[in-house]
Design a protein around this motif. Structure first.
Motif, PDB file in Angstrom:
ATOM      1  N   HIS A  15       0.838  -1.208   0.000  1.00 14.81           N
ATOM      2  CA  HIS A  15       0.000   0.000   0.000  1.00 14.81           C
ATOM      3  C   HIS A  15       0.871   1.254   0.000  1.00 14.81           C
ATOM      4  O   HIS A  15       2.029   1.203   0.405  1.00 14.81           O
ATOM      5  CB  HIS A  15      -0.906  -0.004   1.229  1.00 14.81           C
ATOM      6  N   PRO A  16       0.312   2.376  -0.433  1.00 14.98           N
ATOM      7  CA  PRO A  16       1.106   3.602  -0.376  1.00 14.98           C
ATOM      8  C   PRO A  16       1.347   4.018   1.076  1.00 14.98           C
ATOM      9  O   PRO A  16       0.498   3.767   1.935  1.00 14.98           O
ATOM     10  CB  PRO A  16       0.226   4.638  -1.101  1.00 14.98           C
ATOM     11  N   PRO A  17       2.493   4.652   1.356  1.00 15.94           N
ATOM     12  CA  PRO A  17       2.701   5.177   2.705  1.00 15.94           C
ATOM     13  C   PRO A  17       1.716   6.316   2.972  1.00 15.94           C
ATOM     14  O   PRO A  17       1.229   6.959   2.029  1.00 15.94           O
ATOM     15  CB  PRO A  17       4.145   5.706   2.660  1.00 15.94           C
ATOM     16  N   ALA A  18       1.421   6.549   4.264  1.00 14.75           N
ATOM     17  CA  ALA A  18       0.467   7.623   4.592  1.00 14.75           C
ATOM     18  C   ALA A  18       1.001   8.973   4.122  1.00 14.75           C
ATOM     19  O   ALA A  18       0.256   9.790   3.565  1.00 14.75           O
ATOM     20  CB  ALA A  18       0.201   7.641   6.097  1.00 14.75           C
ATOM     21  N   LEU A  19       2.277   9.211   4.357  1.00 17.04           N
ATOM     22  CA  LEU A  19       2.880  10.488   3.967  1.00 17.04           C
ATOM     23  C   LEU A  19       3.637  10.298   2.658  1.00 17.04           C
ATOM     24  O   LEU A  19       4.590   9.528   2.588  1.00 17.04           O
ATOM     25  CB  LEU A  19       3.839  10.971   5.060  1.00 17.04           C
ATOM     26  N   ALA A  20       3.184  10.988   1.622  1.00 12.45           N
ATOM     27  CA  ALA A  20       3.798  10.868   0.302  1.00 12.45           C
ATOM     28  C   ALA A  20       3.809  12.263  -0.317  1.00 12.45           C
ATOM     29  O   ALA A  20       2.818  12.696  -0.900  1.00 12.45           O
ATOM     30  CB  ALA A  20       3.008   9.887  -0.561  1.00 12.45           C
ATOM     31  N   TYR A  23       2.071  13.729  -3.400  1.00 14.85           N
ATOM     32  CA  TYR A  23       0.622  13.994  -3.316  1.00 14.85           C
ATOM     33  C   TYR A  23       0.437  14.949  -2.137  1.00 14.85           C
ATOM     34  O   TYR A  23       0.436  14.554  -0.978  1.00 14.85           O
ATOM     35  CB  TYR A  23      -0.112  12.670  -3.117  1.00 14.85           C
ATOM     36  N   THR A  26      -1.439  14.812   1.358  1.00  9.98           N
ATOM     37  CA  THR A  26      -1.051  13.930   2.472  1.00  9.98           C
ATOM     38  C   THR A  26      -0.240  14.684   3.530  1.00  9.98           C
ATOM     39  O   THR A  26      -0.119  14.201   4.659  1.00  9.98           O
ATOM     40  CB  THR A  26      -0.208  12.714   2.001  1.00  9.98           C
ATOM     41  N   LEU A  27       0.315  15.849   3.174  1.00 12.15           N
ATOM     42  CA  LEU A  27       1.263  16.511   4.072  1.00 12.15           C
ATOM     43  C   LEU A  27       0.646  16.823   5.436  1.00 12.15           C
ATOM     44  O   LEU A  27       1.303  16.665   6.460  1.00 12.15           O
ATOM     45  CB  LEU A  27       1.811  17.793   3.436  1.00 12.15           C
ATOM     46  N   ARG A  29      -2.421  15.547   6.400  1.00 11.20           N
ATOM     47  CA  ARG A  29      -3.461  14.576   6.761  1.00 11.20           C
ATOM     48  C   ARG A  29      -2.890  13.202   7.120  1.00 11.20           C
ATOM     49  O   ARG A  29      -3.639  12.310   7.497  1.00 11.20           O
ATOM     50  CB  ARG A  29      -4.482  14.463   5.632  1.00 11.20           C
ATOM     51  N   ALA A  30      -1.594  13.013   6.981  1.00 10.20           N
ATOM     52  CA  ALA A  30      -0.993  11.724   7.319  1.00 10.20           C
ATOM     53  C   ALA A  30      -0.647  11.700   8.801  1.00 10.20           C
ATOM     54  O   ALA A  30       0.056  12.585   9.285  1.00 10.20           O
ATOM     55  CB  ALA A  30       0.267  11.501   6.492  1.00 10.20           C
ATOM     56  N   PRO A  31      -1.118  10.696   9.545  1.00 13.26           N
ATOM     57  CA  PRO A  31      -0.693  10.575  10.944  1.00 13.26           C
ATOM     58  C   PRO A  31       0.828  10.447  11.020  1.00 13.26           C
ATOM     59  O   PRO A  31       1.455   9.879  10.122  1.00 13.26           O
ATOM     60  CB  PRO A  31      -1.368   9.285  11.418  1.00 13.26           C
ATOM     61  N   ARG A  32       1.408  11.006  12.079  1.00  7.62           N
ATOM     62  CA  ARG A  32       2.866  10.915  12.253  1.00  7.62           C
ATOM     63  C   ARG A  32       3.246   9.803  13.209  1.00  7.62           C
ATOM     64  O   ARG A  32       4.377   9.338  13.218  1.00  7.62           O
ATOM     65  CB  ARG A  32       3.420  12.264  12.743  1.00  7.62           C
ATOM     66  N   THR A 193       2.487   7.753  -5.415  1.00  9.86           N
ATOM     67  CA  THR A 193       2.701   7.612  -3.971  1.00  9.86           C
ATOM     68  C   THR A 193       3.253   6.235  -3.636  1.00  9.86           C
ATOM     69  O   THR A 193       3.749   6.023  -2.541  1.00  9.86           O
ATOM     70  CB  THR A 193       1.377   7.798  -3.179  1.00  9.86           C
TER      71      THR A 193
ATOM     72  N   PRO B   8      -3.501  -2.638  -3.799  1.00  7.68           N
ATOM     73  CA  PRO B   8      -3.159  -1.456  -2.992  1.00  7.68           C
ATOM     74  C   PRO B   8      -4.375  -0.561  -2.735  1.00  7.68           C
ATOM     75  O   PRO B   8      -5.271  -0.456  -3.570  1.00  7.68           O
ATOM     76  CB  PRO B   8      -2.142  -0.714  -3.870  1.00  7.68           C
ATOM     77  N   SER B   9      -4.364   0.063  -1.584  1.00 15.38           N
ATOM     78  CA  SER B   9      -5.334   1.105  -1.291  1.00 15.38           C
ATOM     79  C   SER B   9      -4.986   2.362  -2.092  1.00 15.38           C
ATOM     80  O   SER B   9      -3.823   2.595  -2.431  1.00 15.38           O
ATOM     81  CB  SER B   9      -5.284   1.414   0.208  1.00 15.38           C
ATOM     82  N   ASP B  56      -6.846  18.560  10.688  1.00 14.11           N
ATOM     83  CA  ASP B  56      -5.574  18.176  10.064  1.00 14.11           C
ATOM     84  C   ASP B  56      -4.393  18.705  10.888  1.00 14.11           C
ATOM     85  O   ASP B  56      -4.583  19.264  11.971  1.00 14.11           O
ATOM     86  CB  ASP B  56      -5.531  18.631   8.596  1.00 14.11           C
ATOM     87  N   GLY B 134      -6.173  12.923   0.523  1.00 11.70           N
ATOM     88  CA  GLY B 134      -4.974  13.049   1.356  1.00 11.70           C
ATOM     89  C   GLY B 134      -4.780  11.908   2.347  1.00 11.70           C
ATOM     90  O   GLY B 134      -3.776  11.880   3.055  1.00 11.70           O
ATOM     91  N   ASN B 136      -4.230   8.036   2.219  1.00  7.29           N
ATOM     92  CA  ASN B 136      -3.962   7.011   1.209  1.00  7.29           C
ATOM     93  C   ASN B 136      -4.571   5.657   1.563  1.00  7.29           C
ATOM     94  O   ASN B 136      -4.922   4.894   0.666  1.00  7.29           O
ATOM     95  CB  ASN B 136      -2.454   6.861   1.004  1.00  7.29           C
ATOM     96  N   LEU B 188      -5.825  14.159  12.958  1.00  6.51           N
ATOM     97  CA  LEU B 188      -5.077  13.300  12.040  1.00  6.51           C
ATOM     98  C   LEU B 188      -3.582  13.364  12.290  1.00  6.51           C
ATOM     99  O   LEU B 188      -2.855  12.420  11.961  1.00  6.51           O
ATOM    100  CB  LEU B 188      -5.356  13.710  10.585  1.00  6.51           C
ATOM    101  N   GLN B 189      -3.115  14.474  12.839  1.00 10.17           N
ATOM    102  CA  GLN B 189      -1.663  14.698  12.868  1.00 10.17           C
ATOM    103  C   GLN B 189      -1.331  15.739  13.930  1.00 10.17           C
ATOM    104  O   GLN B 189      -2.056  16.712  14.091  1.00 10.17           O
ATOM    105  CB  GLN B 189      -1.264  15.240  11.479  1.00 10.17           C
ATOM    106  N   GLU B 193      -2.717  13.832  18.540  1.00  9.71           N
ATOM    107  CA  GLU B 193      -3.051  12.947  17.417  1.00  9.71           C
ATOM    108  C   GLU B 193      -3.817  11.711  17.905  1.00  9.71           C
ATOM    109  O   GLU B 193      -3.406  11.054  18.857  1.00  9.71           O
ATOM    110  CB  GLU B 193      -1.757  12.531  16.704  1.00  9.71           C
TER     111      GLU B 193
END
Lengths: 238, 199
Positions: A15-20, A23, A26-27, A29-32, A193, B8-9, B56, B134, B136, B188-189, B193
């Motif tokens: 699967h794509p990584p959350a942070l990519a 795109y 994702t900057l 909205r991706a959990p850290r 991604t 893949p998702s 976010d 956003g 994935n 989300l972040q 979080e």
């Protein structure tokens, strides 16, 4: 199907990584923090079940399910395939939903302001339940590419969005399928991604002449593989 | 082990509403809008509302997300054949599943549902699954209920969460028009979080 077997762990590399960063959305909205890994509990090996009686057969025909005064514009296609699990077993009786832009690359959505026209005879969504062999089939219109705000002059290749339920809620999947031979595939930021080119290739529907209807519609095939089940039997409810 | 690699998702994108909740996209197409209503008058259990917003990493409201819920019935049973717990059968008037888009203006999502029962050693809880532009791969988390302190303290999943982050999974309760409302904001972040699960 052995509903008591736990699901195999999700293969993160598939699967794509959350942070990519390619795109941009994702900057922020991706959990850290890393995801918390759990052994399946009863909450995860179960999931909602849908019946044929909840759907109308026309729901799977996007060329007719929103037609008002004629046919939608564009190339009619059949889009079909099977839902399988990682152990190559059919996943029967599960809900598959799709949505897409019209032939001009425009979505029927209050937030889409792309200048291509709305097609009065095309809604852009459909749904079906897989048969005993896990098969699904839609009739639709080949969608057009469209620009989106990301890098300078980014265009999405023609694609279909898929939402798939498995037999447990932890098999839930949303993905997109693309069309073999589209030159925009190699330039796409969303596919980009995923570092693994083989993984990207699994999202490309292939032309299926055998399933095409002569003088009516070409067919494209897209199989979907959900997580398989592990070797261990689900124990009680802890 | 697995014979076939997983599909893949991909992000649900900004127009997820068309496919899953078309009325929010601005049109009516299906007679039966799946997931729009979780309850019928016959459903057993205490009526509650679970609602929240999504933020976010810049603390901005996420207004284009879709949230799905999956939960047990009031007796702690799931409407699914893999639930082989002893006791009364699952409530035939409760599927335990719903979907809600975050409002385009206020960012609020919500479910009118019933309070789930305990499931074995687990405290009452509901699973949430969040998809959006956003994101994935859909994000899974759980809502626990702040008025279930004793059960929460014993819950095997909550106990795996580092104590300083457990609050992100526990929804406070307030009454609105006589109905208990559990508030569950999702971050989300960044600071606070939400704990997301690899399930």
């Amino acid at each position: 199907m052995d509903l008591d077997l736990e699901f195999a762990p999700r293969d993160a590399a598939a699967h794509p990584p959350a942070l990519a960063p390619i795109y941009r959305s994702t900057l922020l909205r991706a959990p850290r923090q890393p995801l918390l890994s759990l052994r399946s509990t009863l909450t995860e090996i179960t999931g909602p079940i849908f019946g044929e009686s909840e759907l109308d057969p026309i729901d799977a025909d996007l060329t007719r399910n929103h037609a008002r005064d004629g046919d939608p514009i564009g190339e009619r296609i059949t889009l079909h395939g099977r839902v399988l699990d990682g152990d190559a077993r059919a996943v029967p009786g599960v809900l598959v939903e799709i949505w897409q832009a019209n032939a001009g690359g425009r979505y029927r959505h209050t937030n889409d302001s792309f200048t291509a026209a709305i097609d009065p005879n095309f809604g852009g969504c459909g749904r079906v339940i897989t048969d005993a062999e896990g098969r699904y089939r839609f009739r639709t219109i080949r969608p057009g590419p469209y620009p989106f705000p990301n890098r300078e002059n980014d265009w999405r290749p023609a694609h279909i969005h898929y939402s798939v339920f498995g037999q447990g809620f932890s098999q839930r999947l949303i993905t997109q399928s693309y069309f073999e031979g589209d030159p925009l595939i190699a330039r796409d930021a969303i596919l980009g991604t995923m570092p693994d080119v083989a993984a990207r290739q699994r999202l490309v529907a292939t032309l299926d002449m055998e399933a095409s209807a002569p003088f009516e519609a070409l067919a494209w095939r897209f199989d979907i593989v959900l997580r398989g089940r592990g070797a261990s039997r689900f124990e009680s409810v802890a | 082990m697995s014979k076939l690699p997983e599909t893949p998702s991909q992000t649900a994108g900004p127009y997820v509403h068309i496919g899953l909740i078309p009325r929010q996209a601005g049109f009516d197409i299906f007679e039966n809008n799946l997931g729009a209503a979780m309850l019928t008058p016959e459903t057993k259990g205490e009526r509650i509302r679970i609602e929240g917003r999504i933020f976010d990493g810049a603390d901005a409201l996420v207004r284009d997300a879709l949230v799905e819920i999956w939960q047990a019935d009031a007796g702690g049973r799931f409407a699914h054949p893999a639930d082989r717990q002893n006791g009364p059968p699952p409530d035939p008037h409760f599927r335990g599943w719903g979907r809600s888009g975050t409002d385009f203006a206020t960012g609020v999502w919500g479910f009118d549902t019933i309070k789930p029962g305990r499931v074995g050693p687990m405290a009452p809880h509901a699973s949430l699954w969040i998809v959006a532009r956003g994101i994935n791969t859909g994000l899974a988390t759980r809502v626990y209920f702040a008025d279930e302190d004793a059960a929460n303290a014993e819950d095997p999943v909550l106990r795996m969460v580092e104590p300083a982050r457990r609050f992100t999974l526990i929804a406070p309760r307030a009454l609105r028009g006589g109905i208990p409302v559990y508030s569950f904001d999702i971050r989300l972040q960044g600071d606070g979080e939400t704990v997301f699960l690899d399930v």
